[in-house]
Motif scaffolding. Structure first.
Motif, PDB file in Angstrom:
ATOM      1  N   HIS A  97      -5.207  -3.522   7.053  1.00 44.62           N
ATOM      2  CA  HIS A  97      -3.824  -3.685   7.329  1.00 44.62           C
ATOM      3  C   HIS A  97      -3.255  -2.207   7.666  1.00 44.62           C
ATOM      4  O   HIS A  97      -2.460  -2.100   8.606  1.00 44.62           O
ATOM      5  N   ILE A  98      -3.356  -1.230   6.944  1.00 42.80           N
ATOM      6  CA  ILE A  98      -2.709   0.124   7.077  1.00 42.80           C
ATOM      7  C   ILE A  98      -3.280   0.678   8.306  1.00 42.80           C
ATOM      8  O   ILE A  98      -2.749   1.266   9.091  1.00 42.80           O
ATOM      9  N   VAL A  99      -4.525   0.532   8.792  1.00 40.88           N
ATOM     10  CA  VAL A  99      -5.380   0.864  10.100  1.00 40.88           C
ATOM     11  C   VAL A  99      -4.683   0.339  11.217  1.00 40.88           C
ATOM     12  O   VAL A  99      -4.706   1.157  12.418  1.00 40.88           O
ATOM     13  N   GLN A 100      -3.965  -0.867  11.214  1.00 43.88           N
ATOM     14  CA  GLN A 100      -3.151  -1.394  12.139  1.00 43.88           C
ATOM     15  C   GLN A 100      -1.717  -0.855  12.356  1.00 43.88           C
ATOM     16  O   GLN A 100      -1.214  -1.389  13.455  1.00 43.88           O
ATOM     17  N   ILE A 101      -1.361  -0.252  11.856  1.00 40.21           N
ATOM     18  CA  ILE A 101       0.076   0.286  11.744  1.00 40.21           C
ATOM     19  C   ILE A 101       0.198   1.073  13.024  1.00 40.21           C
ATOM     20  O   ILE A 101      -0.562   2.034  13.359  1.00 40.21           O
ATOM     21  N   ASP A 102       1.354   0.860  13.822  1.00 39.76           N
ATOM     22  CA  ASP A 102       1.572   1.634  15.040  1.00 39.76           C
ATOM     23  C   ASP A 102       2.596   2.644  14.442  1.00 39.76           C
ATOM     24  O   ASP A 102       3.834   2.774  14.650  1.00 39.76           O
ATOM     25  N   TRP A 103       2.147   3.863  14.360  1.00 33.18           N
ATOM     26  CA  TRP A 103       2.796   4.972  13.525  1.00 33.18           C
ATOM     27  C   TRP A 103       3.901   5.492  14.511  1.00 33.18           C
ATOM     28  O   TRP A 103       4.973   5.625  14.100  1.00 33.18           O
ATOM     29  N   PRO A 104       3.701   5.759  15.837  1.00 41.92           N
ATOM     30  CA  PRO A 104       4.565   6.134  16.745  1.00 41.92           C
ATOM     31  C   PRO A 104       5.830   5.259  17.011  1.00 41.92           C
ATOM     32  O   PRO A 104       7.012   5.651  17.155  1.00 41.92           O
ATOM     33  N   ALA A 105       5.277   3.923  16.797  1.00 46.16           N
ATOM     34  CA  ALA A 105       6.520   3.030  16.958  1.00 46.16           C
ATOM     35  C   ALA A 105       7.675   2.897  15.709  1.00 46.16           C
ATOM     36  O   ALA A 105       8.758   2.241  15.760  1.00 46.16           O
ATOM     37  N   LEU A 106       7.180   3.545  14.604  1.00 48.00           N
ATOM     38  CA  LEU A 106       8.167   3.548  13.505  1.00 48.00           C
ATOM     39  C   LEU A 106       9.443   4.068  13.822  1.00 48.00           C
ATOM     40  O   LEU A 106       9.550   5.265  14.046  1.00 48.00           O
ATOM     41  N   SER A 107      10.590   3.418  13.580  1.00 46.63           N
ATOM     42  CA  SER A 107      11.907   3.818  13.619  1.00 46.63           C
ATOM     43  C   SER A 107      12.133   4.750  12.487  1.00 46.63           C
ATOM     44  O   SER A 107      11.824   4.755  11.562  1.00 46.63           O
ATOM     45  N   ALA A 138       0.757  -1.261  -0.049  1.00 45.96           N
ATOM     46  CA  ALA A 138       0.042  -0.039  -0.082  1.00 45.96           C
ATOM     47  C   ALA A 138       1.017   1.282   0.048  1.00 45.96           C
ATOM     48  O   ALA A 138       0.575   2.315  -0.738  1.00 45.96           O
ATOM     49  N   PHE A 139       1.903   1.173   0.829  1.00 43.93           N
ATOM     50  CA  PHE A 139       2.895   2.332   0.824  1.00 43.93           C
ATOM     51  C   PHE A 139       3.463   2.548  -0.330  1.00 43.93           C
ATOM     52  O   PHE A 139       3.387   3.622  -0.815  1.00 43.93           O
TER      53      PHE A 139
END
Length: 302
Positions: free
Chosen positions: A210-220, A47-48
């Motif tokens: 699947h996109i809505v499940q992304i933990d955005w703050p946890a992305l390095s 998706a990205f």
């Protein structure tokens, strides 16, 4: 008779394909790191890549001359979107999430072979002995390069991932051959804008959960940088280069540049200290570039 202007355009097209394959060659390593260590799944990265590139092409199309797509070509563009992006790019990334980068790189080498066969059936492109030898040499060099670099290394593989990547190669080979006339008819921004848009519409119903499940703050920061590279450099910029090259080169010629990707991946691994140079690497590289040269010079481009 081929004019100097035509030769210059052909040279630029070959240069565009070579640069695109260098950028593609680095993508497998970054993609696998994102999928393995970045907390991103295959559907999320698909998706990205596809939706992100669609946005970039729409933005980019605002600053270049507009070209209108003929209504009769819309269905063809939808087909190109499915085979070239949903099936090929989506299948590759999801397959990569299930298998090793080594297996994925090996399976990438089958695409020129599929293209050669489909070009003969669809475009009636003659399989000359020189072209067949070039494909065979490139294939041999790529396999030799990969197997020598990974000798003794463990491989985490999944048959489903390997099968998906092989299906993706067939899809991209069909995209190169069946839709070859569209590449020559429309400019790179127009063609990519619509194909990535249609591909985004096809994948979103499956990837949005699947996109809505992304933990955005946890992305390095490392993962974010790798995703930006995959979307901006290895998709947006490379597909501008590829479509530019496709307007001048035959599908078989475009596909044989695929053999450059394993070479780039191995060189990058050496630079990162992940592989040790061996004399066999030079032999493999010679086979790859000899194969590319034979195919490139097997006919005069129009």
């Amino acid at each position: 008779m081929i004019t100097d202007n035509a030769k210059n355009k052909d040279l630029k097209a070959h240069g565009a394909m070579l640069l695109a394959m260098v950028l593609f060659g680095l993508m497998a390593t970054f993609s696998k790191d994102v999928l393995t260590n970045g907390g991103i799944t295959g559907p999320q990265l698909v998706a990205f890549r596809i939706c992100g590139a669609a946005i970039l092409f729409w933005v980019g199309s605002l600053i270049v001359p507009q070209q209108r797509v003929e209504r009769r070509d819309l269905l063809k563009i939808v087909g190109a979107s499915f085979f070239g992006f949903v099936m090929a790019q989506g299948g590759y990334i999801v397959g990569l999430s299930l298998t090793s980068p080594i297996n994925a790189t090996i399976e990438l080498t089958t695409m020129p072979i599929f293209t050669l066969i489909l070009s003969a059936f669809i475009l009636h492109e003659r399989i000359t002995p020189r072209r067949a030898v070039g494909i065979a040499l490139g294939f041999t060099g790529a396999i030799l390069l990969i197997t020598r670099t990974t000798a003794g290394g463990g491989r985490q593989t999944d048959f489903r991932g390997d099968l998906l990547i092989l299906v993706a190669q067939v899809g991209y080979a069909f995209y190169l051959t069946h839709y070859a006339q569209l590449f020559r008819k429309y400019d790179a921004f127009t063609f990519n804008k619509w194909t990535f848009t249609f591909a985004s519409l096809m994948i979103l119903p499956f990837t949005l959960p699947h996109i809505v499940q992304i933990d955005w703050p946890a992305l390095s920061a490392r993962t974010a940088t790798e995703i930006i590279y995959i979307v901006a450099a290895a998709t947006f910029f490379t597909f501008l280069l590829v479509v530019f090259a496709q307007r001048r080169l035959m599908p078989t010629t475009v596909s044989v540049y695929n053999y450059v990707q394993p070479f780039v991946a191995v060189v990058a691994s050496m630079a990162m200290g992940l592989a040790t140079p061996q004399w066999m690497h030079a032999v493999a590289a010679a086979l790859i570039f000899t194969g590319v040269w034979l195919v490139v010079n097997s006919h005069h481009q129009k």
